[in-house]
Motif scaffolding. Structure first.
Motif, short mmCIF file in Angstrom:
data_model
loop_
_atom_site.label_atom_id
_atom_site.label_comp_id
_atom_site.label_asym_id
_atom_site.label_seq_id
_atom_site.Cartn_x
_atom_site.Cartn_y
_atom_site.Cartn_z
N LEU A 103 39.43 47.10 42.40
CA LEU A 103 40.79 46.83 42.87
C LEU A 103 41.80 47.19 41.79
O LEU A 103 42.86 47.78 42.07
CB LEU A 103 40.91 45.35 43.24
N ALA A 104 41.48 46.86 40.54
CA ALA A 104 42.37 47.20 39.43
C ALA A 104 42.54 48.71 39.32
O ALA A 104 43.65 49.22 39.13
CB ALA A 104 41.81 46.62 38.13
N GLN A 115 48.11 42.95 36.06
CA GLN A 115 48.54 41.57 35.85
C GLN A 115 48.36 40.76 37.13
O GLN A 115 48.79 41.18 38.20
CB GLN A 115 50.03 41.57 35.44
N ARG A 116 47.73 39.61 37.01
CA ARG A 116 47.58 38.69 38.15
C ARG A 116 48.72 37.68 38.11
O ARG A 116 48.91 37.01 37.08
CB ARG A 116 46.23 37.99 38.11
N LEU A 171 45.02 41.26 50.00
CA LEU A 171 44.82 40.50 51.23
C LEU A 171 43.47 39.78 51.20
O LEU A 171 42.60 40.07 50.38
CB LEU A 171 44.90 41.43 52.44
N GLU A 172 43.31 38.85 52.12
CA GLU A 172 42.08 38.06 52.16
C GLU A 172 40.85 38.92 52.41
O GLU A 172 39.75 38.56 51.99
CB GLU A 172 42.20 36.98 53.24
N LEU A 205 47.42 36.49 52.39
CA LEU A 205 47.29 36.91 50.99
C LEU A 205 46.20 36.12 50.27
O LEU A 205 46.09 34.90 50.41
CB LEU A 205 48.61 36.71 50.25
N ALA A 206 45.44 36.84 49.44
CA ALA A 206 44.48 36.20 48.55
C ALA A 206 45.10 36.01 47.17
O ALA A 206 44.90 34.98 46.53
CB ALA A 206 43.21 37.03 48.45
N LEU A 207 45.85 37.00 46.73
CA LEU A 207 46.50 36.91 45.43
C LEU A 207 47.55 38.01 45.32
O LEU A 207 47.64 38.89 46.17
CB LEU A 207 45.48 37.02 44.28
#
Length: 398
Positions: free
Chosen positions: A243-244, A220-221, A271-272, A198-200
């Motif tokens: 991505l959003a 939301q991050r 993902l990374e 995972l990246a975030l």
């Protein structure tokens, strides 16, 4: 499929205006904030929750103190309410079906039932064409033996039902780990998900009306600690724009596939390699949307009211970059073994801080006691102020 009759759907399509009573199954903090939003718009509220000190029950016009499946309690809620919602994903779907025979209920029992079962949830993602982590359903010794270890291990074994905030989960690296974890969980139906780099993490909250209109809050991050949401940051550029856009489209597709009415949170992993995969859904407002109370012109709770009352859903506009800090009971014990009130005055001396406490009398480690929204003119200032607040409260920096 809807759980209401055509007659009930017709009633739901007729807007309920101020003076009507909106009912909610569940008396926690999400129900409390829903009640506040409904009352601000002129509605009466009714809560069904067995706890006499439930946060939502304490602020509602009516508090029915029975179990979720109690026939008399459900009959009272139906008699009092013009429309009904839920604030907790583990409310029995059958209770929603019972209420749906009498009143408009949103979200419908069918949608909540899917969110309550990880296997059904994954199957729904597949039907919607929204990618999720590789997985296998394990409900028997035969299914356990058939797991493709090369494809799915190391992974996370999750109970198919009744899991939230990291509960009912176990990380497994080998077949032996998997077998032991499944036995430790009592051999109940589970889902094994492959662990991904995972990246975030991020989430999208959508609100969908009975007429099919669908709006969304900004992406939301999120940062989780020990399986519980700790920090949400929402501002332009918090995730790459493409991505959003992909996350919003996926969330709306999931809601559309459920014929969902109400507020729905869809959680994603990034993902990374930049790929987006869906993690899970919550059929209600969500911690990651709390910032909307102070950073948007329409909060997630007002959207919940509008959706269930059949009012127009307008696209929310974020007017301020925001950071939300989850306030757990641990903070009351940051300065010793006995509970002490955190330094709210020092926190509120910081510009742009907005404190929301849930009215829970007893602080316990891991218990959600409130949240702090921090707004500012720029993302940099909001983050810096949130870090100052975190330092005052004893929250680990982020």
């Amino acid at each position: 499929m809807s759980d209401t009759t055509p007659e009930q759907n017709a009633i739901a399509a007729t807007p309920l205006l101020a003076g009507a009573t909106l009912g909610v199954l569940g008396g926690g903090q999400l129900g409390r904030m829903f009640a506040h939003a409904a009352q601000a718009m002129g509605y009466f509220t009714a809560v069904l929750d067995a706890d006499p000190t439930s946060p939502a029950g304490l602020v509602s016009h009516h508090h029915i103190q029975t179990a979720y499946e109690d026939p008399d309690g459900l009959a009272q809620l139906a008699a009092l309410s013009d429309a009904i919602t839920t604030e907790f994903e583990n409310v029995p779907a059958q209770a929603l079906r019972t209420l749906g025979a009498e009143r408009p209920v949103s979200p419908a029992a069918s949608a909540v039932a899917i969110a309550q079962d990880r296997a059904a949830e994954k199957a729904h993602f597949d039907r919607c064409g929204v990618p999720c982590a590789p997985y296998a359903v394990i409900g028997s010794a035969e299914q356990l033996a058939a797991v493709d270890a090369d494809r799915l291990l190391p992974g996370i074994l999750k109970t198919a039902r009744m899991g939230y905030d990291g509960k009912g989960q176990s990380r497994v690296k080998t077949r032996e780990d998997l077998a032991a974890a499944w036995q430790a969980m009592g051999g109940v139906p589970c889902v094994l998900e492959k662990m991904l780099p995972l990246a975030l993490e991020c989430s999208v909250i959508v609100a969908r009306g009975a007429d099919g209109a669908c709006v969304h809050l900004p992406v939301q991050r999120n940062l989780h600690r020990a399986g519980i949401l700790a920090v949400t940051e929402v501002h332009e550029g918090n995730v790459p724009p493409a991505l959003a856009e992909q996350a919003v489209a996926a969330a709306k597709s999931i809601a559309e596939g459920l014929q969902y009415v109400g507020v729905l949170c869809v959680e994603f992993f990034v993902l990374e390699d930049g790929a987006l995969v869906v993690n899970e859904i919550a059929p209600r407002p969500h911690n990651s949307g709390h910032y909307s109370q102070n950073a948007c012109d329409v909060s997630q709770f007002e959207l919940q009211v509008r959706a269930m009352a059949g009012l127009p859903l307008t696209q929310p506009r974020q007017h301020s970059p925001a950071v939300m800090l989850n306030l757990l009971g641990d903070l009351w014990f940051a300065r010793g073994p006995h509970a002490q009130t955190p330094p709210w005055a020092a926190v509120l001396a910081l510009p742009g801080t907005h404190l929301h406490l849930y009215g829970k009398a007893d602080a316990k480690p891991g218990r959600k006691m409130g949240h702090l929204n921090v707004t500012a003119a720029t993302a940099e200032v909001a983050r810096a102020t949130a870090l100052q607040a975190a330092a005052l409260l004893g929250i680990e920096p982020f």
